[in-house]
Design an enzyme around this catalytic site. Structure first.
Site, PDB file in Angstrom:
ATOM      1  N   GLU A  59     -85.664  67.326 -13.973  1.00  0.00           N
ATOM      2  CA  GLU A  59     -84.683  67.846 -12.999  1.00  0.00           C
ATOM      3  C   GLU A  59     -85.331  68.062 -11.628  1.00  0.00           C
ATOM      4  O   GLU A  59     -85.022  69.009 -10.917  1.00  0.00           O
ATOM      5  CB  GLU A  59     -84.043  69.156 -13.487  1.00  0.00           C
ATOM      6  CG  GLU A  59     -83.605  69.178 -14.929  1.00  0.00           C
ATOM      7  CD  GLU A  59     -82.490  68.213 -15.250  1.00  0.00           C
ATOM      8  OE1 GLU A  59     -82.035  67.500 -14.335  1.00  0.00           O
ATOM      9  OE2 GLU A  59     -82.092  68.138 -16.421  1.00  0.00           O
ATOM     10  N   ARG A  65     -82.457  75.027 -24.952  1.00  0.00           N
ATOM     11  CA  ARG A  65     -81.742  75.167 -23.679  1.00  0.00           C
ATOM     12  C   ARG A  65     -81.459  73.805 -23.078  1.00  0.00           C
ATOM     13  O   ARG A  65     -80.409  73.574 -22.478  1.00  0.00           O
ATOM     14  CB  ARG A  65     -82.562  76.026 -22.714  1.00  0.00           C
ATOM     15  CG  ARG A  65     -81.758  76.570 -21.509  1.00  0.00           C
ATOM     16  CD  ARG A  65     -81.836  75.663 -20.325  1.00  0.00           C
ATOM     17  NE  ARG A  65     -83.211  75.361 -20.010  1.00  0.00           N
ATOM     18  CZ  ARG A  65     -83.591  74.176 -19.533  1.00  0.00           C
ATOM     19  NH1 ARG A  65     -82.720  73.204 -19.322  1.00  0.00           N
ATOM     20  NH2 ARG A  65     -84.881  73.951 -19.274  1.00  0.00           N
TER      21      ARG A  65
END
Length: 386
Positions: free
Chosen positions: A365, A92
């Site tokens: 992130e 991913r």
């Protein structure tokens, strides 16, 4: 009963969204899962082959419009991330960095010439991109980055180092953010540019089925046309990060779901004291609690997806989704490991692989601490960090 049935998740999805989810799941089952143990143990993946496969599947930049991108909705993109991370967080990550960081930066801030040159082959997986923001000493505080870009005639000269860069050494182009006299600006640095090197980071225990690199820029000379004209200041890279965080809101739930499905199946087959492990109250309580957190996380993800499709989602809402869903996914993975006992630490089952991967997802992130402070500022009006 399947865990998602408790929350009637499918009833919230369109037929097209369910079909996209099923298509990505079939590809993961057929082509990716059989190889994951080997890739994880070896700490290497066939990145270019996977990029072409993901391009053919249509998941690279699938939420972007034009330039060879599918232009699908946020929930469709999220469900693709969910199924990819149910296989492995590293896969991913490859898709997220390609589509939501590198491609999005070009799509949002690039010139027409840059978009036409890079986006179609990136959507097809023929070219790979990476996103150079984080530095060895500047992760949660990107405004302090030391990488610089200075004018020299009509050119720019870049110097600095970027760290923890997914796809770095296999990329054809790096979106690099640097300090200039005008503030932070983005540059497209092609692979092979003199002075630009990418070195893989070894000895990882997490995200082993992923390419992670250090980028070094030593006097890299670029023409004016290499700058992204639409991005000025830190808001540019932060907006890109928000795109990637959205995919994680769904993706983390994919890892959690794969762990929970594994634990339920194992508990039904494993006998303890001449009874199925699933028949014990403590086991059932663990499974029930995990199903609740999984369901709540999926509902949150779909809700945020609908807000994104409506154009009303806020960065604080994305932070809430990232903070909650990654934190709960990691707890689900750890609890599932206890149900599997000693078997849970082997790669015969995917649980420990998901657990160690999610340790990285918890950090990148935006760390859980930073997202908590983002929410704290939204709730109180006071910033706890600069």
């Amino acid at each position: 009963m399947h865990p998602t049935t408790l929350f009637a998740i499918d009833g919230l999805l369109t037929e097209e969204e369910r079909e996209i989810r099923s298509t990505v799941r079939r590809v993961c089952d057929r082509d990716l899962r059989p190889n994951l143990t080997t890739w994880f143990e070896e700490g290497a993946i066939p990145a270019r082959e996977l990029a072409r496969q993901f391009g053919a599947l249509g998941v690279l930049g699938m939420h972007l419009e034009g330039y060879g991108c599918a232009g699908l909705g946020a929930v469709s993109y999220g469900l693709a991330c969910l199924e990819l991370e149910a296989a492995d967080s590293g896969l991913r990550s490859l898709v997220s960095v390609q589509g939501s960081l590198a491609m999005y930066a070009i799509w949002r801030y690039g010139s027409e010439e840059q978009k036409n040159e890079w986006l179609p082959p990136m959507a097809a997986g023929e070219r790979i991109g990476c996103f150079g923001l984080t530095e060895p000493d500047f992760g949660s505080d990107p405004a302090g980055m030391r990488t610089s870009a200075k004018r020299d005639g009509s050119d720019w000269v870049l110097n600095g180092t970027k760290m923890w860069i997914t796809n770095g050494s296999v990329s054809d182009v790096a979106v690099v953010w640097a300090q200039t006299e005008e503030g932070i600006r983005g540059f497209l640095v092609p692979a092979g540019a003199p002075g630009f090197t990418a070195r893989d980071l070894k000895h990882k225990v997490s995200l082993r089925a992923s390419v992670t690199s250090e980028l070094v820029l030593d006097g890299v000379r670029l023409p004016q046309e290499a700058m992204l004209p639409g991005a000025r200041g830190l808001s540019g890279p932060l907006r890109c990060l928000n795109e990637a965080r959205f995919g994680i809101v769904f993706g983390a739930m994919g890892a959690a779901l794969d762990c929970l499905e594994t634990a339920i199946a194992y508990a039904g087959e494993r006998e303890v004291f001449a009874r199925p492990l699933a028949s014990f109250q403590l086991t059932q309580e663990k499974l029930a609690d995990m199903a609740l957190e999984l369901g709540k996380g999926l509902l949150l993800a779909v809700h945020l997806g609908r807000l994104k499709e409506a154009g009303t989602i806020t960065p604080e809402q994305v932070s809430a989704g990232k903070l909650n869903n990654v934190r709960e996914a990691l707890e689900i993975a750890r609890t599932c490991r206890t149900i599997l006992g000693a078997s849970g630490i082997t790669l015969e089952y995917p649980v420990i692989r998901h657990a160690v991967n999610l340790e990285s997802v918890l950090t990148y992130e935006g760390t859980s601490e930073i997202h908590a402070l983002v929410l704290g500022k939204a709730l109180t009006g006071h910033a706890a960090f600069a």
